[in-house]
Motif scaffolding. Structure first.
Motif: not given
Length: 187
Positions: A102, A106, A112-116
């Protein structure tokens, strides 16, 4: 948060390109125009339509001095498997970067946070390593490679012609504008 004009951040990744695994870093990107084309995941539905559309204009982009880097949070192994099994993805000759750690997603602020998974996002980088164009769409809305090509032509023209700007729907060879005091309120 200012995005346009911001610098490409350092990264190292492995890509699948033309039957090989190759290492790519931010240093490889500098010195030419580049497209970073983020998509959510391999083996999905909208993504292959976009990637195939981009593959169709890749020779034109190369002729303009533009390199393409598609990026998802899948591995380079997954990219190879998809390339080997999908007729649409099999057309791709540009870099397919694996971003399983990521870092790249990043760096561009599209994870997408929490989704990967990465958002569906396009960034155009100039030869100095600065972001010149950004497009982010929701997961269910595919992008248009012809419009990306038009925008890159406009960005390249604008950078090479100081004092001129490209109006809406500008196409290569059309009239540009020269912003001036006398032009204010006349458009």
């Amino acid at each position: 948060m200012a995005i346009i004009g911001s610098e490409l951040k350092p990264f190292t990744a492995t890509a699948y390109k033309e039957g090989k695994f190759v290492d790519v870093t931010d240093a490889d990107v500098r010195g030419k125009w580049a497209v970073f084309f983020f998509y959510p995941a391999d083996f999905t539905f909208v993504c292959p339509t976009e990637l195939e559309d981009l593959a169709d204009i890749y020779p034109t982009l190369q002729g303009m001095g533009v390199e393409v880097y598609s990026v998802s949070t899948d591995t380079h192994f997954s990219h190879k498997a998809w390339h080997d099994t999908s007729p649409a993805i099999g057309k791709i000759n540009y870099y397919m970067l694996g971003d399983q750690n990521h870092d790249i997603s990043n760096n561009f602020g599209v994870l997408r946070e929490g989704v990967g998974l990465a958002d569906r996002a396009t960034f155009v980088i100039d030869p100095e390593g600065k972001i010149q164009l950004v497009e982010i769409t929701p997961e269910g809305v595919g992008r248009n490679a012809a419009e990306l090509l038009r925008k890159i032509k406009a960005a390249q023209y604008w950078q090479s012609h100081p004092g001129e700007v490209c109006p809406a729907k500008w196409e290569e060879g059309e009239t540009t504008l020269a912003p001036s005091f006398d032009l204010v309120g006349k458009i």
